[in-house]
Enzyme design. Structure first.
Site, short mmCIF file in Angstrom:
data_model
loop_
_atom_site.label_atom_id
_atom_site.label_comp_id
_atom_site.label_asym_id
_atom_site.label_seq_id
_atom_site.Cartn_x
_atom_site.Cartn_y
_atom_site.Cartn_z
N LYS A 159 0.81 -1.22 0.00
CA LYS A 159 0.00 0.00 0.00
C LYS A 159 0.84 1.27 0.00
CE LYS A 159 -4.39 -1.76 1.71
NZ LYS A 159 -5.41 -1.73 2.77
N ARG B 268 -3.68 -9.74 5.28
CA ARG B 268 -4.17 -9.88 3.90
C ARG B 268 -3.04 -9.41 2.98
NH1 ARG B 268 -6.52 -6.47 0.14
NH2 ARG B 268 -8.08 -7.42 -1.26
#
Length: 271
Positions: A214, A248
């Site tokens: 991210k 995740r």
């Protein structure tokens, strides 16, 4: 915690949710797994590498993403979920905030609903999840990173998500919470929710951490999305220390190896 027919040992182990984006425009792997054969091959690879859950997403949620219709999203995710459940003995999650998509995915065999809006975007999401007796992951999100007091508002938002789940009849032992790294937060707030993941655990539910590749990692290390493995592994390591029950991730093999090493060190007492 039961996800599908799988009992998760969440007291002694951090589990891995492997990401399978069947989208043309996801920020990191868009277009790689839009064909059925490629999607199934990648799912099988992640299972071999140690994934405990496969998370199938049909609409990108990257900044500036292109929204698609429910039917288009269903057409992307439902056939893939059905084939994974036919071929592999593994729980499957559907990454969606739309109740029609969630219901189609659950009919196709999905075991968990992973909602980036924590049941707050679609009023039917909680009811659909409860009706199918599915597990859920409720993520923190806001349209804009505007807060009075960040931690107070963050916790109140998460309590609202939990309340919606409870009122619809979702079983409490099937609720996961996700702090929503990269969604409705500043750079500093993203770092803070990773570092203080244990605050979210105070609500009494298991926590999933989703940081893989991210922008908070890219901004910290000044690296593009395909060079953020080491940064992701650092967040996984801290997440384990702070009590994450799931991570995740895109890179299943590397994260599974890190988890094994972290858990061996944390369990050692020198006796």
């Amino acid at each position: 915690m039961m996800i599908g027919n799988r009992q998760m040992d969440l007291k002694n182990h951090c589990h891995v949710m492997g990401i399978l984006n069947v989208t043309p425009d996801s920020f990191s792997d868009g277009g790689k797994y839009t064909q059925m054969d490629a999607a199934l091959f990648h799912a099988e690879q992640m299972v071999r590498e140690g994934a405990d859950v496969i998370d199938v997403g049909g609409e990108s949620t990257r900044p500036g993403y292109q929204k698609i219709s429910d039917q288009e999203e269903i057409g992307r995710v439902a056939p893939v979920i059905e084939k994974i459940k036919e071929r592999l003995d593994i729980p499957v999650s559907v990454d969606t905030y739309k109740s029609q998509v969630a219901e189609a995915a659950l009919k196709a065999g999905a075991d968990l609903v992973n909602d980036i809006w924590g049941f707050r975007a679609d009023p039917q999401m909680a009811r659909v999840t409860a009706r199918y007796k599915a597990a859920c992951c409720l993520m923190h999100n806001r349209q804009e990173a505007v807060y009075g007091d960040f931690w107070t508002d963050f916790m109140e938002d998460m309590k609202t998500c939990v309340r919606l789940a409870r009122e619809a009849g979702v079983e409490e032992d099937k609720i996961l919470l996700d702090p929503g790294v990269g969604f409705g937060k500043t750079y500093e707030q993203n770092l803070a929710v990773i570092n203080h993941l244990d605050r979210l655990k105070e609500l009494g539910f298991l926590v999933l951490l989703g940081t893989s590749r991210k922008s908070v990692i890219g901004l910290t290390l000044d690296l593009p999305s395909d060079q953020r493995l080491e940064g992701t592994l650092a967040t996984t390591a801290l997440g384990i220390v702070r009590g994450a029950a799931f991570v995740r991730v895109h890179d299943v093999k590397e994260n599974c190896r890190l988890i094994r090493m972290m858990e061996a060190m944390l369990a050692a007492d020198g006796k």
